[in-house]
Design an enzyme around this catalytic site. Structure first.
Site, PDB file in Angstrom:
ATOM      1  N   GLY A 144       0.972  -1.157   0.062  1.00 29.96           N
ATOM      2  CA  GLY A 144      -0.056  -0.141   0.115  1.00 29.96           C
ATOM      3  C   GLY A 144       0.977   1.289  -0.035  1.00 29.96           C
ATOM      4  CB  SER A 145       0.197   4.664   1.223  1.00 33.17           C
ATOM      5  OG  SER A 145      -1.197   4.671   0.793  1.00 33.17           O
ATOM      6  CB  ILE A 146       4.633   1.905   3.469  1.00 37.22           C
ATOM      7  CG1 ILE A 146       4.241   0.566   3.165  1.00 37.22           C
ATOM      8  CG2 ILE A 146       3.975   2.170   4.705  1.00 37.22           C
ATOM      9  CD1 ILE A 146       4.634  -0.488   4.099  1.00 37.22           C
ATOM     10  CG  PHE A 147       6.018   0.033  -2.945  1.00 42.04           C
ATOM     11  CD1 PHE A 147       5.679   0.558  -4.305  1.00 42.04           C
ATOM     12  CD2 PHE A 147       7.054  -0.619  -2.625  1.00 42.04           C
ATOM     13  CE1 PHE A 147       6.784   0.083  -5.053  1.00 42.04           C
ATOM     14  CE2 PHE A 147       7.594  -0.922  -3.507  1.00 42.04           C
ATOM     15  CZ  PHE A 147       7.900  -0.735  -4.883  1.00 42.04           C
ATOM     16  CE  LYS A 148      -0.043   6.415  -2.493  1.00 45.66           C
ATOM     17  NZ  LYS A 148      -1.041   7.039  -1.747  1.00 45.66           N
TER      18      LYS A 148
END
Lengths: 91, 576
Positions: free
Chosen positions: B292-296
């Site tokens: 999820g967003s921790i990959f952004k």
């Protein structure tokens, strides 16, 4: 007379020889007993070290500190950082 | 004359008897000599195995985490037992075993049968008090984990024959084992050893197992486990992972894994038989999840390095959704026109995907692999998987958008720790490791492990830009609950939908809440990964996982005596 002395010497020699062997065997038993004692003490030592390790586990210390001794983690307001200022150089 | 005859007769009989004895003597000493001599030697001599002591596992400060100690095992000699039933009855009370099973073991002709292995000292004492010559004790080595559940899945555990079955015990089994020795003993008629033995003592000294020092710090491990447990309990989650790592060196300071779900006791390697295999799984390396967003930040770093975007450049996210190929992806909440910094700080999917499209899949893929995704990190723990990254030639039209927001890709918590360490240390990917040193107890040199950089991912300049953006996440964005008081920090929240196993679609109810970051942001000492699996009720990473980051960072940095660097913390300047 001569034969008597010879016989006596031979028997004495044999007795000394056997006596020596017996002494060696006795010392051997003693060594074994001491070895066993050493092993037992080493075993006990290890057990105690493990006990120390277990008693100092952070979970246990935290539990005792907070529940039995009523300690708390210091709130940030209680912590003051002191920084040393470098002394001015002597001119 | 008669008396003389009788005397001769008696002398003759005595002479005959004497001759018979001499003949027997000659027979035994001369004729049968070799055969009887060999038989005596077999009864007298015995090869005794000298067991090698298994090495101890220490934490980085030398505190024992796994130690071997000799304990007694109970065995019996059935061939010498007259009344197995009676003995079994008495033993069953001491050993807490079924008397009929014991009786079956004790009946029969065997010379040796195990009754109960590695028993507590109290039970051993009671067996000794029985005073039975046919029930004996024999020391065997048993492994103890004095800190109980602390770092259980990392340490692993042993099988009944002292072979490593999981964790470090398995990965370094050969190193820890050592080599058994032997000695040829001579015994006298009483069974006692005669020393020195026969023609020179024959023996080979055992080579003791090597000790292992881990990079793990017992106190930081405890902090990570405690705070993760608190979050799991309050969110009634199925499990979670917390990793604390030194971003400059790759040393893993803490690795907390919980898989049994709230309410269940965590894995204790002293009693592996009480747990099911899933409960000692080291999910930090063996399982992947959609981040999820921790990959952004991966997209952000790539876009900034390739200069397709500037941190203050404005991106229009007001539509609230974006169409990519045949799919529509929405934002979690409404946004207007945001700077790129705020696109990340507010975690806008629309803004992220727009920038990803500008970057293009070729360049994006290059940076994804440069950050180590799709490959094992190489950490020295068993069972690591490389995660799931589809080769870019197989990307569909939607992939670039999905992957930019952390879906359609599988990562392990350890890979996230390594990737954020690169962001924290100025742009170099390093290899995480758990074993710091191997100490050779046999007099050899031993081995010290040092940090292993893998490669540069982004320049320091880009890194500084990413750093500023990730600080904004905590100062004003979705990660405000992660702010450790007294310290600056940088990181990213994540709330990823899990895949519903039955339908194959993204679940509307099950999420993985995460937060990954580092502190202090001005001079990072720790990277902390927090992943919470399926929290109930509130599911946002900023609410469930971020507070764990805050608590772990505060306590760990205080323990490490890192001075607070946040303006507004109380500081006194003292002249000498």
């Amino acid at each position: 007379m001569r034969r008597f002395v010879v016989a006596f010497l031979v028997i004495a020699g044999l007795l000394l020889y056997v006596g020596g062997k017996v002494k060696i065997m006795r010392l051997g038993y003693q060594i074994e007993a001491l070895e066993k004692e050493k092993q037992d003490l080493e075993r006990a030592n290890r057990s105690l070290r493990i006990e120390v390790s277990s008693l100092t586990s952070p979970a246990r210390i935290e539990e005792i500190a907070t529940k039995k001794l009523g300690m708390i983690r210091p709130p940030k307001e209680a912590v003051v950082v002191v920084k040393r200022k470098a002394p001015p150089r002597q001119e | 004359m008669e008396r003389r005859g009788r005397i001769i007769a008696v002398l003759l009989i005595m002479g005959l008897a004497f001759a018979l004895v001499v003949m027997r003597l000659v027979f035994l000493q001369v004729v049968e000599r070799s055969k009887l001599s060999a038989r005596a030697e077999r009864q007298q001599e015995q090869v005794v195995t000298l067991e090698a002591k298994r090495g101890t596992i220490f934490d980085r400060m030398g505190r024992e985490l796994a130690v071997s100690v000799d304990v007694d095992s109970v065995y019996g000699i059935p061939s010498k037992i007259d009344d197995p039933r009676e003995l079994a009855q008495r033993l069953s009370r001491i050993l807490r075993q079924d008397p009929r099973k014991l009786e079956r073991k004790l009946a029969g002709d065997k010379h040796f049968v195990w009754l109960s292995r590695k028993v507590d000292p109290t039970k051993a004492e009671k067996v000794k008090e029985l005073g039975s010559a046919e029930i004996r004790l024999r020391p065997e080595s048993r492994r103890f984990y004095p800190k109980k559940e602390l770092a259980g899945p990392v340490l692993g555990f042993l099988g009944i024959d002292n072979q490593g079955l999981e964790g470090i015990e398995r990965a370094y089994d050969q190193t820890l084992r050592g080599v058994n020795g032997w000695v040829l003993e001579e015994k006298d008629a009483m069974g006692r050893m005669v020393f020195p033995g026969g023609p020179g003592l024959q023996f080979r000294m055992p080579k003791p197992g090597s000790d292992i020092v881990l990079t793990i710090d017992e106190v930081i491990q405890h902090i990570a486990e405690k705070e993760l447990d608190a979050a799991l309990a309050s969110s009634r989650a199925k499990g979670g992972v917390c990793i604390v790592m030194n971003p400059q060196s790759g040393e893993v300071l803490a690795l907390s894994v919980r898989t049994s779900g709230h309410g269940h006791p965590p894995f204790n390697p002293n009693e592996p038989q009480h747990f099911k295999p899933g409960e000692w799984r080291n999910r930090a390396v063996t399982d992947s999840f959609e981040p999820g967003s921790i990959f952004k930040p991966v997209l952000a770093a790539a876009a900034l390095e390739e200069r397709v975007i500037h941190p203050l450049e404005r991106v229009d996210c007001s539509a609230g959704k974006i169409q990519i190929h045949d799919r529509v992806i929405k934002d979690a909440h409404e946004n207007g026109v945001l700077t790129f910094t705020d696109v990340i700080a507010e975690s806008s999917n629309v803004g992220t995907i727009k920038v990803a499209l500008r970057l293009g899949k070729d360049r994006f893929y290059k940076y994804i692999t440069a950050f180590g995704f799709g490959r094992k990190t190489g950490v020295d723990m068993p069972g690591e998987i490389p995660g799931l990254l589809r080769d870019q030639r197989l990307w569909s039209g939607v992939s670039i958008g999905e992957i930019a927001i952390g879906q359609e890709i599988g990562v392990t918590p350890m890979q996230m720790a390594a990737a954020y360490s690169a962001l924290a240390n100025g742009g170099t990917l390093i290899k995480p490791y758990v074993v710091a040193e191997i100490i050779d107890r046999g007099g050899g040199a031993g081995t010290k492990f040092s940090p292993q950089p893998i490669g540069r991912v982004i320049t320091e300049e880009t890194c500084a830009k990413v750093n500023k953006i990730l600080r904004r996440v905590i100062e004003a964005g979705t990660g405000q609950k992660a702010h450790p008081s007294g310290y600056t920090a940088a990181g990213k929240t994540g709330t990823a939908q899990k895949v519903d196993q039955r339908t194959g679609n993204y679940s509307k109810r099950e999420y993985v809440s995460s937060f990954v970051g580092y502190a202090p942001a001005t001079s990072p000492k720790l990277v902390i990964v927090v992943m919470v699996d399926t929290p109930e009720g509130v599911i946002w990473g900023g609410s469930v996982a971020a507070p764990v980051f805050k608590a772990v960072a505060e306590q760990s940095l205080a323990y490490m005596q890192v001075p607070p660097d946040d303006e507004g913390s109380r500081m006194l300047l003292v002249a000498r």
